[in-house]
Scaffold this motif. Structure first.
Motif, PDB file in Angstrom:
ATOM      1  N   GLN A   3       0.646  -1.238   0.019  1.00 38.25           N
ATOM      2  CA  GLN A   3      -0.072   0.012  -0.077  1.00 38.25           C
ATOM      3  C   GLN A   3       0.929   1.136  -0.114  1.00 38.25           C
ATOM      4  O   GLN A   3       1.866   1.262   0.672  1.00 38.25           O
ATOM      5  N   LEU A   4       0.458   2.265  -0.703  1.00 36.76           N
ATOM      6  CA  LEU A   4       1.153   3.436  -0.643  1.00 36.76           C
ATOM      7  C   LEU A   4      -0.162   4.673  -0.592  1.00 36.76           C
ATOM      8  O   LEU A   4      -1.128   4.607  -1.404  1.00 36.76           O
ATOM      9  N   VAL A   5      -0.008   5.227   0.689  1.00 35.90           N
ATOM     10  CA  VAL A   5      -1.439   6.082   0.850  1.00 35.90           C
ATOM     11  C   VAL A   5      -0.970   7.513   1.045  1.00 35.90           C
ATOM     12  O   VAL A   5      -0.132   7.672   1.875  1.00 35.90           O
ATOM     13  N   GLU A   6      -1.562   8.114   0.049  1.00 35.14           N
ATOM     14  CA  GLU A   6      -1.012   9.653  -0.172  1.00 35.14           C
ATOM     15  C   GLU A   6      -2.046  10.499   0.712  1.00 35.14           C
ATOM     16  O   GLU A   6      -3.437  10.255   0.995  1.00 35.14           O
ATOM     17  N   SER A   7      -1.470  11.519   1.226  1.00 33.45           N
ATOM     18  CA  SER A   7      -2.370  12.483   1.958  1.00 33.45           C
ATOM     19  C   SER A   7      -1.893  13.969   1.910  1.00 33.45           C
ATOM     20  O   SER A   7      -0.799  14.244   1.583  1.00 33.45           O
ATOM     21  N   LEU A  87      -0.738  27.997 -10.810  1.00 31.88           N
ATOM     22  CA  LEU A  87      -1.866  27.375 -11.326  1.00 31.88           C
ATOM     23  C   LEU A  87      -1.699  26.036 -11.947  1.00 31.88           C
ATOM     24  O   LEU A  87      -2.356  25.070 -11.875  1.00 31.88           O
ATOM     25  N   GLU A  88      -0.387  26.012 -12.539  1.00 30.60           N
ATOM     26  CA  GLU A  88      -0.031  24.838 -13.590  1.00 30.60           C
ATOM     27  C   GLU A  88       0.378  23.751 -12.607  1.00 30.60           C
ATOM     28  O   GLU A  88       0.622  22.443 -13.094  1.00 30.60           O
ATOM     29  N   ASP A  89       0.581  23.918 -11.250  1.00 28.09           N
ATOM     30  CA  ASP A  89       0.871  22.501 -10.457  1.00 28.09           C
ATOM     31  C   ASP A  89      -0.588  21.988 -10.141  1.00 28.09           C
ATOM     32  O   ASP A  89      -0.435  20.991  -9.463  1.00 28.09           O
ATOM     33  N   THR A  90      -1.475  22.492 -10.469  1.00 31.58           N
ATOM     34  CA  THR A  90      -3.035  21.305 -10.572  1.00 31.58           C
ATOM     35  C   THR A  90      -2.854  20.147 -10.954  1.00 31.58           C
ATOM     36  O   THR A  90      -2.622  19.985 -12.208  1.00 31.58           O
ATOM     37  N   ALA A  91      -3.118  19.284 -10.175  1.00 25.72           N
ATOM     38  CA  ALA A  91      -2.914  18.153 -10.768  1.00 25.72           C
ATOM     39  C   ALA A  91      -3.440  16.915  -9.599  1.00 25.72           C
ATOM     40  O   ALA A  91      -3.439  17.173  -8.510  1.00 25.72           O
ATOM     41  N   VAL A  92      -3.469  15.708 -10.269  1.00 22.32           N
ATOM     42  CA  VAL A  92      -3.467  14.468  -9.312  1.00 22.32           C
ATOM     43  C   VAL A  92      -2.166  13.969  -8.965  1.00 22.32           C
ATOM     44  O   VAL A  92      -1.257  13.708  -9.879  1.00 22.32           O
ATOM     45  N   TYR A  93      -1.459  14.034  -7.715  1.00 18.56           N
ATOM     46  CA  TYR A  93      -0.337  13.645  -7.427  1.00 18.56           C
ATOM     47  C   TYR A  93      -0.338  12.284  -6.952  1.00 18.56           C
ATOM     48  O   TYR A  93      -1.337  11.839  -5.993  1.00 18.56           O
ATOM     49  N   TYR A  94       0.423  11.392  -7.702  1.00 18.27           N
ATOM     50  CA  TYR A  94       0.631  10.109  -7.205  1.00 18.27           C
ATOM     51  C   TYR A  94       2.127   9.887  -6.501  1.00 18.27           C
ATOM     52  O   TYR A  94       3.151   9.963  -7.228  1.00 18.27           O
ATOM     53  N   CYS A  95       2.141   9.176  -5.470  1.00 22.61           N
ATOM     54  CA  CYS A  95       3.487   8.525  -4.817  1.00 22.61           C
ATOM     55  C   CYS A  95       3.545   7.152  -5.717  1.00 22.61           C
ATOM     56  O   CYS A  95       2.696   6.175  -5.753  1.00 22.61           O
ATOM     57  N   ALA A  96       4.777   6.762  -5.721  1.00 22.02           N
ATOM     58  CA  ALA A  96       5.047   5.625  -6.286  1.00 22.02           C
ATOM     59  C   ALA A  96       6.641   5.054  -5.974  1.00 22.02           C
ATOM     60  O   ALA A  96       7.282   5.839  -5.382  1.00 22.02           O
ATOM     61  N   ASP A 111       3.683  -0.127 -14.241  1.00 21.92           N
ATOM     62  CA  ASP A 111       3.842  -1.861 -14.571  1.00 21.92           C
ATOM     63  C   ASP A 111       4.822  -2.432 -13.636  1.00 21.92           C
ATOM     64  O   ASP A 111       4.862  -3.396 -13.448  1.00 21.92           O
ATOM     65  N   PHE A 112       5.896  -1.732 -13.210  1.00 23.97           N
ATOM     66  CA  PHE A 112       7.053  -2.356 -12.615  1.00 23.97           C
ATOM     67  C   PHE A 112       7.102  -1.953 -11.309  1.00 23.97           C
ATOM     68  O   PHE A 112       8.001  -2.480 -10.519  1.00 23.97           O
ATOM     69  N   GLY A 113       6.303  -0.977 -10.676  1.00 25.12           N
ATOM     70  CA  GLY A 113       6.580  -0.556  -9.211  1.00 25.12           C
ATOM     71  C   GLY A 113       4.978  -0.721  -8.495  1.00 25.12           C
ATOM     72  O   GLY A 113       4.282  -1.274  -9.084  1.00 25.12           O
ATOM     73  N   TYR A 114       5.102   0.065  -7.572  1.00 24.87           N
ATOM     74  CA  TYR A 114       3.919   0.128  -6.933  1.00 24.87           C
ATOM     75  C   TYR A 114       3.319   1.583  -6.895  1.00 24.87           C
ATOM     76  O   TYR A 114       4.342   2.617  -6.998  1.00 24.87           O
ATOM     77  N   TRP A 115       2.043   1.800  -6.921  1.00 21.63           N
ATOM     78  CA  TRP A 115       1.437   3.214  -7.208  1.00 21.63           C
ATOM     79  C   TRP A 115       0.303   3.374  -6.165  1.00 21.63           C
ATOM     80  O   TRP A 115      -0.323   2.453  -5.800  1.00 21.63           O
ATOM     81  N   GLY A 116       0.372   4.668  -5.591  1.00 24.75           N
ATOM     82  CA  GLY A 116      -0.731   5.017  -4.717  1.00 24.75           C
ATOM     83  C   GLY A 116      -1.906   5.402  -5.564  1.00 24.75           C
ATOM     84  O   GLY A 116      -2.095   5.438  -6.570  1.00 24.75           O
ATOM     85  N   GLN A 117      -2.977   5.649  -4.925  1.00 29.59           N
ATOM     86  CA  GLN A 117      -4.306   6.243  -5.411  1.00 29.59           C
ATOM     87  C   GLN A 117      -4.487   7.603  -5.797  1.00 29.59           C
ATOM     88  O   GLN A 117      -5.353   8.038  -6.525  1.00 29.59           O
TER      89      GLN A 117
END
Length: 125
Positions: A3-7, A87-96, A111-117
């Motif tokens: 699990q990778l849990v972002e907050s 403004l251009e930093d607006t995005a969904v950020y994923y931990c991996a 494909d080769f690692g682990y990815w958060g929600q």
């Protein structure tokens, strides 16, 4: 189970700051390379920053000098301190996590690692 849990995401005005956290479990965080990717609507997914298990860091040119990645191995947590948000930093950020993550596109990291929600960061004017 890995699990990778972002907050820490949220809404902030331009020029403000946020700190993202990602807590890992189910794999050996101590020896893992970690990173933050982001995906904005209409834009390609990109690697924002990474930190090797040895502490070497990478930053995309668009965030260099504004963002800082760090990790606390005692807490299995990686952080992304984001200052002077635009403004251009607006995005969904994923931990991996993936070996040599700084060499990986989003697709290869998925494909080769682990990815958060993912956690949404919205910067407004």
């Amino acid at each position: 189970e890995v699990q990778l849990v972002e907050s820490g995401g949220g809404s902030v005005q331009a020029g403000g700051s946020l700190r993202l956290s990602c807590t890992a479990s189910g794999f050996t965080f101590d020896t893992s390379d970690m990173g933050w990717y982001r995906q904005a609507p209409g834009n390609e997914c990109e690697l924002v920053s990474s930190i090797s298990n040895g502490g070497n860091t990478f930053y995309a040119s668009s965030v260099k000098g504004r963002f800082t990645i760090s990790q606390d191995k005692s807490k299995n947590t990686v952080y992304l301190q984001m200052n002077s948000l635009k403004l251009e930093d607006t995005a969904v950020y994923y931990c991996a996590s993936a070996p040599l993550i700084w060499t990986m596109s989003c697709g290869r990291a998925r494909d080769f690692g682990y990815w958060g929600q993912g956690t949404q960061v919205t910067v407004s004017s």
